[in-house]
Structures are given as structure tokens and as C-alpha cells.
Design a protein around this motif. Sequence first.
Motif, short mmCIF file in Angstrom:
data_model
loop_
_atom_site.label_atom_id
_atom_site.label_comp_id
_atom_site.label_asym_id
_atom_site.label_seq_id
_atom_site.Cartn_x
_atom_site.Cartn_y
_atom_site.Cartn_z
N PHE A 42 0.82 -1.21 0.00
CA PHE A 42 0.00 0.00 0.00
C PHE A 42 0.86 1.26 0.00
N LEU A 43 1.89 1.30 0.85
CA LEU A 43 2.72 2.49 0.96
C LEU A 43 3.49 2.78 -0.32
N LEU A 44 3.94 1.74 -1.01
CA LEU A 44 4.75 1.93 -2.21
C LEU A 44 3.91 2.19 -3.45
N LEU A 54 -2.46 10.67 6.82
CA LEU A 54 -3.29 10.33 7.98
C LEU A 54 -3.11 8.87 8.36
N TYR A 55 -3.00 8.01 7.35
CA TYR A 55 -2.78 6.59 7.61
C TYR A 55 -1.44 6.38 8.33
N ILE A 56 -0.40 7.01 7.85
CA ILE A 56 0.93 6.84 8.45
C ILE A 56 0.93 7.30 9.90
N ALA A 57 0.27 8.44 10.16
CA ALA A 57 0.21 8.94 11.54
C ALA A 57 -0.55 7.97 12.44
N THR A 58 -1.68 7.46 11.95
CA THR A 58 -2.49 6.55 12.75
C THR A 58 -1.79 5.21 12.96
N ARG A 59 -1.02 4.79 11.97
CA ARG A 59 -0.37 3.48 12.03
C ARG A 59 0.86 3.48 12.93
N TYR A 60 1.64 4.57 12.90
CA TYR A 60 2.94 4.54 13.57
C TYR A 60 2.97 5.32 14.88
N ALA A 249 -8.91 1.10 12.22
CA ALA A 249 -8.95 2.15 11.19
C ALA A 249 -7.94 1.88 10.08
N THR A 250 -6.71 1.52 10.44
CA THR A 250 -5.69 1.31 9.42
C THR A 250 -5.92 0.02 8.62
N ARG A 251 -6.37 -1.05 9.29
CA ARG A 251 -6.67 -2.28 8.58
C ARG A 251 -7.81 -2.07 7.59
N MET A 252 -8.82 -1.33 8.01
CA MET A 252 -9.96 -1.06 7.13
C MET A 252 -9.55 -0.20 5.93
#
Length: 284
Positions: A42-44, A54-60, A249-252
Motif C-alpha cells: 500500500f505504501l509503495l 493520515l494513515y501513516i500517523a495513525t499506524r505509527y 482504522a488502518t486495517r480497514m
Amino acid sequence: MEYSIEDVAAARSLQFAKYMYTSMATFWTYDYACSLHEEWTFLLRSHWSKMKGLYIATRYLPFILLITNLYMSFTPNENLVKCGMLVNITSGLGMILAICADCFFIIRTYVFWNKNKILLAAIVGTYLSFVVASVSIIVDTTASAAYATIPIPDITGCYQSSTSDQIFIPFVLFSVFGLGLMILTLIRAIHSWQRNQSHLYVVLMNHNILYYACVFLFSVMNIFTSLLLQDSYQTVLDGVQFLALAIIATRMHIHLWQTNQHLRGSSGLVHIRLSDMSSVNVTA
């Protein structure tokens, strides 16, 4: 040496917090390892955007939160000033993490309602008022909290000897907000079910309902723990809620991206801009 009942109860709560934070860190690491391939795909492959940030902030962000919680659990409780600082940091990180996770589904609700700006203004206004009220209560609670040193040897961790009765109010506010957005999603789903039954639309609807059902249930659980249990138990369960919502949230979000990629590659009938979630265009 004999210790008072209060000291023994405090020591047990601190040991429970230590075990729980260690378990949470282990679970988070395991979850990250299991989803590493999907995450880096997903990231690449996905485009850089506000949603990706927002995903990166929530994930890490949970990594920092868990490290801080572990440090707070293993630090000697003689330094009461350090304990106060660590509690303030964890409270702030937890609130930021909860806001980041909620933003995914506030934006999705906005998309569900055909980008209705009046509804968005009402949702954001309500959410910001709840956040301001919650932050005010948390700041007041942490500022007036008293910390104590546990005389039992080999017991580490920060222990609050007194807490405020108002700490349950933020969970009441967020449970009401989650229930409100879940009702909005259900209303929209009922109105548009016959016109729009695409797989991507169903995924979006199910994600919203499941997430806000989890918000409601976790918040209700924390309302009771904040009223009935000691601070250490309450703080741990707060962390469980923040961690669980971040994972959901991140998995979804990854699942939604994968579904969109699959539908684009298989039929080309569904197009959704996940870069900013600003439009959903489904054609039959």
C-alpha cells in the motif's frame, strides 16, 4: 514488613498495568509483522495524499505511545514530577491517535452523504466541541492529580493516588458521537440500498458501522472502569481503546484500497479516489 491494604492494591494495579502494556506492545508488533507485506504494498503503490499521511500517523503513532507507556510502567515511582510529565505525554498522544482514527470515518460519512457540506460542518463542529471539552477535562484532571510512591520493593510505575470524578465524561461524549455517526450511516444505507449495491459501497458502509460500534462499546467500557476501578486499570483500558481503534482504522483503510484496486483491475466499473476520499463514482 506489613503493608496497608491500599499499598497492596496499588501494587497489584501497577503490576497489572505492566503486564498489559507489555502484552499490548507484543500484540501490536505481531499485528505489524503479519500485515507487513500488505502495508508496504500500500505504501509503495498508493499515491501520496492527505489520506496516506493520515494513515501513516495513525499506524505509527502507537509505537511512540506504547514505548512511552512501557517506560512509564518500568520507571521508579519515586520521581513524582517525571510521572506527571509521562502521564501528560501519554494522554496527549492517545487523544491525537483517537482523532486521527476518527478522521477516516468522518470523511467517509461525508462521502456517503454525497459531500453534503452542511452535514460536514455539523459533524466537524460537534466533534471539535467534544474534543475541546475532553481536552479541558483531561488537562484539569492531570494537573490536579496526585502521585504516590509505593513502599513495596521492586514495584515500579506511576501511580495516581487521587483522580477526578469527571474523567468518564470524555468517553460519554465520544460514545454519543460514535452512535450518532453510526445512525447517520445506517440512514444513508437504507435510503440508497436499492440504487447502489456495489461491493465497494457495501465495504464502506460495513466499515463505518463496525468502527463506530467499536467506538461506542469501548467508550461504554471505559465509562464503567473510570467510575469503578483504580487509575492504573483505567489508564490501561484507555490505551487498549486507542490501540484497538488505530488497528481497526488502518486495517480497514488497507482493505478498502485493496478492494478498490481489485475492482478496477477486474471490471473497471468502480472508481474511487482514495487519495482524498472526496468522491465516489459508481456506475452499473
